[in-house]
Design a protein around this motif. Structure first.
Motif, PDB file in Angstrom:
ATOM      1  N   PHE A 500       0.830  -1.337   0.226  1.00 20.34           N
ATOM      2  CA  PHE A 500      -0.037  -0.160   0.032  1.00 20.34           C
ATOM      3  C   PHE A 500       0.831   1.290   0.025  1.00 20.34           C
ATOM      4  O   PHE A 500       0.638   2.366  -0.801  1.00 20.34           O
ATOM      5  CB  PHE A 500      -1.008  -0.100   1.317  1.00 20.34           C
ATOM      6  CG  PHE A 500      -1.564   1.323   1.220  1.00 20.34           C
ATOM      7  CD1 PHE A 500      -2.997   1.409   0.709  1.00 20.34           C
ATOM      8  CD2 PHE A 500      -1.525   2.216   2.126  1.00 20.34           C
ATOM      9  CE1 PHE A 500      -3.845   2.293   0.672  1.00 20.34           C
ATOM     10  CE2 PHE A 500      -2.114   3.119   2.082  1.00 20.34           C
ATOM     11  CZ  PHE A 500      -3.420   3.288   1.573  1.00 20.34           C
ATOM     12  N   LEU A 501       2.176   1.238   0.711  1.00 19.37           N
ATOM     13  CA  LEU A 501       2.901   2.461   0.895  1.00 19.37           C
ATOM     14  C   LEU A 501       3.460   2.742  -0.482  1.00 19.37           C
ATOM     15  O   LEU A 501       3.812   3.607  -0.978  1.00 19.37           O
ATOM     16  CB  LEU A 501       3.788   2.110   2.103  1.00 19.37           C
ATOM     17  CG  LEU A 501       3.369   2.272   3.302  1.00 19.37           C
ATOM     18  CD1 LEU A 501       4.473   2.114   4.314  1.00 19.37           C
ATOM     19  CD2 LEU A 501       2.514   3.666   3.716  1.00 19.37           C
ATOM     20  N   ASN A 502       3.903   1.537  -1.310  1.00 21.51           N
ATOM     21  CA  ASN A 502       4.597   1.691  -2.583  1.00 21.51           C
ATOM     22  C   ASN A 502       3.478   2.345  -3.429  1.00 21.51           C
ATOM     23  O   ASN A 502       4.082   3.124  -4.465  1.00 21.51           O
ATOM     24  CB  ASN A 502       5.148   0.327  -2.871  1.00 21.51           C
ATOM     25  CG  ASN A 502       6.190  -0.100  -2.154  1.00 21.51           C
ATOM     26  OD1 ASN A 502       7.117   0.716  -1.506  1.00 21.51           O
ATOM     27  ND2 ASN A 502       6.541  -1.396  -1.866  1.00 21.51           N
ATOM     28  N   GLN A 503       2.334   2.268  -3.400  1.00 21.03           N
ATOM     29  CA  GLN A 503       1.233   2.587  -4.214  1.00 21.03           C
ATOM     30  C   GLN A 503       1.331   4.050  -3.951  1.00 21.03           C
ATOM     31  O   GLN A 503       0.782   4.944  -4.880  1.00 21.03           O
ATOM     32  CB  GLN A 503       0.048   1.988  -4.136  1.00 21.03           C
ATOM     33  CG  GLN A 503       0.098   0.314  -4.494  1.00 21.03           C
ATOM     34  CD  GLN A 503      -1.096  -0.151  -4.446  1.00 21.03           C
ATOM     35  OE1 GLN A 503      -2.067   0.072  -3.580  1.00 21.03           O
ATOM     36  NE2 GLN A 503      -1.114  -1.617  -4.769  1.00 21.03           N
ATOM     37  N   GLN A 504       1.416   4.536  -2.644  1.00 21.49           N
ATOM     38  CA  GLN A 504       1.268   5.916  -2.452  1.00 21.49           C
ATOM     39  C   GLN A 504       2.551   6.797  -2.818  1.00 21.49           C
ATOM     40  O   GLN A 504       2.310   8.179  -2.772  1.00 21.49           O
ATOM     41  CB  GLN A 504       1.261   6.142  -0.948  1.00 21.49           C
ATOM     42  CG  GLN A 504       0.007   5.409  -0.441  1.00 21.49           C
ATOM     43  CD  GLN A 504      -1.418   5.462  -0.880  1.00 21.49           C
ATOM     44  OE1 GLN A 504      -2.011   6.834  -1.295  1.00 21.49           O
ATOM     45  NE2 GLN A 504      -2.100   4.613  -1.497  1.00 21.49           N
TER      46      GLN A 504
END
Length: 595
Positions: A500-504
């Motif tokens: 999820f963080l990598n997508q942000q």
């Protein structure tokens, strides 16, 4: 401050001394004796008016038990008297150890089918399995392992019961029309039936089908609204005995000229069986068979028979408990003792019988003492009526078995599963298909395994929701865990957060894992929390575990002391975010990221 934290996160282990002393006190309490011997609970409160009700119920159950016992002895591949040998000792033993007044112990069609494959070699196999199964069930009961029953779901039990009922009923399709079948398995029975249609004996078929129709119609007699309702009820409960009496009388009358129009049961050994130790070796075709060789022949049945017998008696006890809590472990103790004592009188494995328990309940039984009447009636039949049993038509016995099996095929439960949760049809189908076309022993294991797949999948894929929230003007990644975490789900939580963080693309610098519903974690989860903290540090992102259970937080904190500051308990989410971003170190890092 550090000492206070050490005390807060200290692992709370039970005191061995306390456990030993508590166990000792429990063993010495009178309640322990009465729990293991329930007769001491109900016998002092026994009232004289219960005598007649228990007698009527026991007598009625006996009329049902005798023909069914003879029939199930045949299903097991044994001589008919072995069914009767299995029908009386459990009745007497359950009086002392049983906790449910309605339960009737005897062999069942499912038990008979499961011992058939090796009982046909020698009756000694069936008697030995009865003893060993009793020992296993008794041991599990004494160890309070009744909780194991909870791991077998209703779809699996339903699939097993329907498969067994279909197989047993199909095995009788030949006998009901006067044919002999070389196998009791599902497909060979029907193949033999269709390939020998010209050989059907018309008198057997006529009596067998008529008896089956009679039994099914008589089952509905209890619902007649006019007249004496009690009369109709007991007439319906006596349907098996009436069918046997009529068939036996007809066979006797028609055979007086020397010609027997029906295939009859034949000679049944008269007398009560001797009381002796179960056989730990045997002789087959003149060759000595050792105990080890007998166990090797029995194989997986030594595990499946105790399991199925436990399932049957616990399910029946719960069905007729009427608001009372059923002690599954005590029912296992009772069942174990019934099988052990039964093996001393040449019994095959026994368990709770749903049909006879329902008759017992409908007859108004008040205490387990009704079983004494049933057991006595079976003994009287063995002593004085075996010559009469010679004339019982096999087609009549088959009709009794088929009628009993029809009631076990509960089609409405399939519809209920479809309406409530379609996924539950998967373990049901796995169980019923493998039981019908492979074997009952391995079929129920396959059903349990299929059910475990759901449990393991749910454990490995917990409900974890990661979302971006704006709190106090800051973008915060909030992780909401909706169930407990264990080693199977540890990696999943970490992967979901990092992905999820990598997508942000660096839009958030704080991750908050809400732990209100995380009541326990293990070492693997703790290691993954530490690893997640390190991964987030590499992404210039902070981690806070908010409102975790103290015990769960303690597992991580004991693993790595310097990670303790990530756990926050008292602040609201808004206060937590404000204090995090207002601290000098975090403010500096935020400016650096924005630059």
């Amino acid at each position: 401050m550090r000492a206070d934290e050490d005390h807060l996160y200290r692992e709370q282990l039970p005191s061995v001394g306390t456990l030993v002393s508590d166990s000792g006190r429990k063993l010495c309490r009178p309640a322990t004796i009465t729990n293991k011997f329930p007769i001491f609970q109900w016998l002092p409160r026994y009232r004289i008016e219960y005598v007649m009700q228990d007698f009527i119920a026991g007598f009625t159950v006996g009329l049902t038990t005798i023909p069914q016992a003879i029939a199930y002895g045949v299903v097991a591949g044994l001589e008919p008297q072995y069914g009767l040998y299995s029908a009386f000792m459990g009745c007497f033993t359950y009086i002392v150890f049983g906790s449910c007044k309605d339960v009737t112990i005897a062999t069942t069609a499912i038990m008979a089918l499961m011992v058939n494959q090796y009982a046909t070699i020698s009756p000694d196999y069936a008697v030995l399995v009865c003893f060993l199964a009793g020992c296993i069930v008794l041991l599990l009961g004494l160890l309070n392992m009744g909780v194991l029953v909870r791991f077998i779901s209703i779809p699996v039990i339903t699939g097993f019961t329907m498969a067994a009922a279909t197989t047993i009923g199909s095995a009788q399709i030949n006998n009901i029309v006067g044919l002999s079948s070389p196998s009791n398995d599902l497909l060979p029975s029907w193949k033999n039936f269709f390939t020998h249609l010209p050989s059907i004996r018309k008198w057997d078929a006529l009596l067998g089908v008529s008896s089956l129709i009679f039994l099914l119609l008589m089952k509905q007699v209890k619902d007649i609204k006019w007249g004496n309702r009690i009369f109709w009820k007991y007439l319906a409960l006596s349907r098996n005995a009436l069918a046997v009496i009529f068939g036996t009388f007809l066979a006797y009358i028609l055979s007086r000229d020397g010609n027997q129009p029906f295939r009859v049961t034949g000679n049944i050994t008269a007398g009560v069986p001797p009381f002796r130790l179960p056989p730990f070796s045997t002789t087959v075709d003149g060759e000595y068979v050792s105990f080890g060789e007998m166990i090797s022949t029995v194989g997986a049945s030594l595990g499946s028979i105790p399991l199925i017998s436990i399932l049957e008696i616990v399910a029946i006890s719960k069905a007729f408990s009427k608001g009372k809590i059923v002690d599954a472990s005590q029912e296992m103790v009772a069942l174990g003792m019934c099988n052990i004592m039964g093996s001393f009188v040449l019994s095959m494995p026994v368990t709770g019988s749903f049909t006879r328990t329902a008759v017992n309940n409908a007859s108004g039984v008040k205490t387990p003492l009704g079983g004494a009447v049933t057991g006595a009636l079976v003994l009287l039949a063995l002593a004085f009526l075996t010559q009469t049993f010679y004339y019982i038509p096999k087609c009549t016995l088959s009709s009794i078995i088929i009628a009993a099996m029809i009631s076990l095929v509960e089609i409405h439960k399939i519809a209920d599963m479809w309406k409530s949760k379609k996924k539950d049809l998967f373990p049901f189908l796995v169980t019923i298909i493998t039981c019908m076309f492979w074997s009952l022993e391995y079929g129920i294991l396959c059903g349990i395994a299929a059910n475990m797949v759901y449990i393991l999948y749910s454990s490995a894929r917990p409900q974890v929701y990661v979302r971006l929230e704006k709190i106090n003007g800051r973008e915060v990644s909030v992780v909401d865990v909706k169930q407990k975490l264990d080693y199977a789900s540890a990696e999943y939580l970490k992967e979901k957060v990092v992905r999820f963080l990598n997508q942000q693309n660096g839009e958030t610098s704080l991750v908050v894992i809400k732990g209100e519903e995380i009541n326990s974690i293990d070492y693997t989860v703790a290691m993954n929390i530490v690893s997640l903290k390190e991964d987030l540090d590499a992404l210039n992102c902070a981690l806070i575990c908010w409102k975790w259970n103290i015990a769960s937080a303690g597992v991580v904190c004991r693993l790595k002391n310097d990670i303790r500051p990530i756990f926050k308990f008292d602040q609201t989410l808004e206060e937590l975010v404000a204090s995090h971003f207002d601290s000098p170190s975090n403010s500096a890092s935020t400016v650096s990221i924005e630059a």
